[in-house]
Structure formats: C-alpha cells, structure tokens
Design an enzyme around this catalytic site. Structure first.
Site, PDB file in Angstrom:
ATOM      1  N   LYS A  51       0.841  -1.198   0.000  1.00 34.91           N
ATOM      2  CA  LYS A  51       0.000   0.000   0.000  1.00 34.91           C
ATOM      3  C   LYS A  51       0.876   1.249   0.000  1.00 34.91           C
ATOM      4  CE  LYS A  51      -4.216   1.735   2.215  1.00 34.91           C
ATOM      5  NZ  LYS A  51      -3.877   3.160   2.346  1.00 34.91           N
ATOM      6  N   GLU A  93      -1.317  14.940   1.677  1.00 29.93           N
ATOM      7  CA  GLU A  93      -1.860  14.900   3.028  1.00 29.93           C
ATOM      8  C   GLU A  93      -1.142  15.884   3.941  1.00 29.93           C
ATOM      9  OE1 GLU A  93      -3.315  10.214   2.986  1.00 29.93           O
ATOM     10  OE2 GLU A  93      -1.478  10.774   4.060  1.00 29.93           O
TER      11      GLU A  93
END
Length: 461
Positions: free
Chosen positions: A319, A326
């Site tokens: 992942k 962010e």
C-alpha cells in the site's frame, strides 16, 4: 545553563540569574513568571529584534545621541542577535506580557551584556540599547519586519517555484484529455493542461494578494514610542530607522504615516494572515484534487499516479499513500487555525496598545514558514513527478454519458438526456448508444464527441 548563579538587579530589586546567561534581571523575572508552554519566540522574530536594535544604534549615533564606541559595540552585539548566534539566550515563553515587553528587554539585556564584554563602556540596556524606543513600538515593528522578510525571502519564491512547476507540467500535458468532474460526478472533458493551468493561476493570484498586503506591512510604527506620540524619540528617529532597515535588508520599509495605528492595532498582520488563509484554501484544493485523482489504484478514480515515497501501511503490504498532499492539507488546516488566533489577537488593540503581540508573531511567522516549505515540497515531490494513467483516462472518457452534452445543439436536450441515461444503464459508450437512438452517422459522432476537441468549447455543427 550552569547551576551557578550571579546576582542581577532592576528597578524591583535583586534576583539570581544563571551565571553563564547573557540576559539580566527583567528577562529572568519573565522566565520565572511565565512557565507556560516552553515555546520561545520564533527565530525570525529574534532576527528582527537584532536588526532593529542595530538600526536604532546607527540612527542614534548619526543624530549625535550615542557615542562612536557605544554605537559600534551595540551594533556588533545586535548583529550576533540577528545571526542566531545567541538564540539560546532568548528563553522567554511566547505566552508572556501582551506587549512583548519581556522580549524587548531580553534583547536589550543580551545586547548590552555582549556590548560590554572586554571594555568599560557601561552600556545600559534601557538607556543605550533601548534609546528612543519603547517595547510598544519595537515589538510591532519586529512582527512586521520579520513577517515581511519571511514573506519576501521564503514564501513568494516558493510560490513562484510552485507556479512555474505547474506551468511546466501543464505544458507537458496540454493535449491530454480527461473526464471533468463537478459535484464529484462525471462532467464534460477538460485537459490536464487546463486543470494544472487553473492551479497555477490560483497560486499567482495568491502571490499578488500577498504582495498587496506587504505594502501595508512595510509601514513601520518604530518612532511612535509608548503610545504613538513619539515620546522620548527624536522626530527623525522613525523614518531614519526605517531607512536603515531598508539598507540592511533590501526591503522598502518606511515609517508609518500614523504611529497610533501601528501601535494600537495589528490590522496589517491580520490582513496578511487573511491572505495566507486564502492561500491555504487554494493549496488544500490542489492537494485534495491530487489525492482524489491518485485514488485507487483499482477502486478509485485513478487518473494519475503520484510518486511512491514510502510504505503506506504497517499491516497492508504494497500500500502506498499520497503522503505529500496529506501533509499539505495539514499545513493548510494549521494556517487556517493560526488565522483565527491572529484575528482574535487583532481585536485586542485596547485603546493605545494591542496586548496579544507575541502570539501574533508566533502564528504569523509559523504560517509563513510552513507554507513556504510545503509549497516547495508540493512542487518537487508531487507535481513534477506524477504520471498520467492514460488507459484509465481513455476508458472513462469513452463511457462518460455526459459527452452527450455536445449533441444538445443537434438532437436537443430531451433526446440527449434519454441517450445519456441509456448509455449509463447499459454501460455502453455514448457513441454506440447515440448511433442507435439518433440519426447521426459514425463520422458525425466521431467529430462531435471527440474529447480533446470538446475541451476547446464552442458549438459543434
């Protein structure tokens, strides 16, 4: 600091100060009185204090108020404050007296201590270092000088770099069409060039807004002394200090046209903070668009792929997360919160003095600095390096029922709506369904529904 102490005194009496501390009694009282957060005044603010004290000594010398040796010693010591060499000797908490008097005296005491080393000049922190000044005009001036310098030397160059990076990427992708989105729903096509060009325009508009606010921030209240009347300051002191600061920094500082405004209010800082909040909104929009376009890789939008910078999960192997966008969003949230604090502080100009100056300095400088660094980071590690997933773009465009909008002038809105609904229901390309439901030929549909051509607007006939 050592555990050994020396005795210092001020107008309130004697007290113990660490033996190797450069500060004196008034600074020590503030250290003792405000053990609140552990947050010291920002580096750029201390730099500005050094610049102001050096400029003041130069002007007082030129006005015949300060002798050659004392002026030179003060300027040399103030230079060490400006450079950051003695930052460890500025320990006072941000949450202190609202005028920032403690920080002004901290600078006066450190500079006098340094200036007196190895000589018998007897330089006094109040009488000589603080000559012609009050904390009430020094601290607002330090806020304005420090914020102006960070904005001009760090933030604006970072934003220019971001805008230029966006322009380069926009040019690379000028003819790459993608599905546009409104309400997070499929809409008519746009190109990546148009989308990134929009972001570049936002950044350049923010640069203009910030530069406009800086015109007012450069008007310094130094010379207004305690309440704005200029008590104990030579009439030429303020304009000359502004000129000396201009020569030292290359920034066009000038004396305020109304010292009362500069001392009693923080309107110029509130204005700049508001522009930084606007910039934060722009950056958060850009970062969120990047996150959404990068979403997936299988179940999201998947328009682009951001550079893989680090593993994204401690439990899910493989992942990868959009960490830079962010981080940008968190910076923006912080800046918006800082603006709220600055707004409240700006309302605290009670009669002739604002009494929340230290937190204006803290929050304004933090906003400027983190926006500077994150703008460069966004440009270099997200914008410049993302790749386009052209297969996903092509597949989405072919199945986008909203393309039927281009047929409205030919087949009308109602037939267009019916065609779009049918294409969506059957999961078929709009061209196939339109071929079944209208009298248009394959050639006509190819021409009318060409995605890249549709990004150029206009009625197709």
């Amino acid at each position: 600091m050592t555990t050994e102490y020396r005795t210092e005194h001020d107008s309130m009496g004697e007290l113990q100060v660490p033996a190797d501390a450069l500060w004196g009694a008034q600074t020590q009282r503030a250290v003792d009185n405000f053990p609140i957060s552990g947050l010291a005044m920002p580096r750029e603010f201390i730099r500005a204090l050094g610049l102001i004290k050096a400029a003041a000594a130069e002007v007082n010398h030129d006005l015949g108020l300060l002798g050659n040796k004392k002026a030179a010693a003060i300027q040399a010591a103030a230079g060490r404050v400006e450079s950051g060499e003695v930052d460890a000797h500025f320990p006072i908490d941000v949450f202190q007296t609202g005028s920032g008097t403690s920080s002004n005296m901290n600078a006066n005491e450190v500079i006098s201590h340094l200036a007196n080393e190895g000589n018998d000049l007897g330089i006094h922190p109040n009488d000589h270092v603080n000559m012609g000044q009050s904390s009430n005009d020094v601290i607002p001036t330090a806020i304005q000088v420090s914020a102006t310098l960070v904005a001009t030397q760090q933030l604006i160059p970072s934003l220019m770099h971001l805008a230029e990076t966006l322009d380069i990427k926009s040019e690379e992708l000028t003819d790459v069409a993608k599905t546009g989105r409104t309400h997070l729903m499929d809409a008519m096509p746009v190109t990546f060039g148009q989308e990134l060009g929009c972001w570049s325009a936002q950044i350049r508009s923010n640069i203009k807004r910030i530069k406009s606010a800086l015109r007012r921030l450069r008007r310094l209240p130094q010379g207004g002394s305690a309440v704005g009347t200029g008590i104990n300051a030579h009439p030429e002191f303020g304009p000359r200090v502004a000129k000396a600061l201009q020569q030292a920094t290359g920034v066009k500082f000038k004396a305020s046209g109304n010292y009362f405004e500069g001392i009693s209010s923080q309107d110029a800082s509130v204005e700049l903070s508001g522009q930084l909040k606007t910039l934060a909104c722009s950056l958060m929009k850009i970062a969120n668009d990047l996150r959404l376009m990068n979403s997936g890789p299988l179940a999201g939008i998947g328009d682009i792929e951001l550079p893989a910078l680090q593993p994204g999960s401690s439990i899910m192997p493989g992942k990868v997360n959009p960490v830079i966008p962010e981080a940008v969003c968190m910076v923006c949230a912080q800046v918006i919160g800082n603006d709220t604090t600055i707004t409240i502080a700006g309302q605290s100009g009670l009669f002739q003095l604002n009494v929340m100056l230290p937190i204006v300095a803290l929050n304004l400088l933090q906003s400027l600095e983190i926006l500077s660094t994150v703008s460069t980071l966004l440009a270099d590690t997200a914008i410049s390096g993302f790749t386009v997933r052209e297969d996903n773009l092509r597949s989405a465009l072919e199945r986008n029922p909203i393309l039927v909008t281009a047929l409205n002038p030919v087949i009308g809105y109602e037939l267009g709506a019916a065609t779009a609904k049918q294409a969506y229901k059957q999961g078929r390309p709009i061209k196939e369904v339109a071929l079944d439901m209208t009298d248009l030929s394959v050639e006509e549909l190819d021409r009318l529904l060409d995605p890249l051509d549709l990004t150029r607007g206009g009625i197709k006939s």
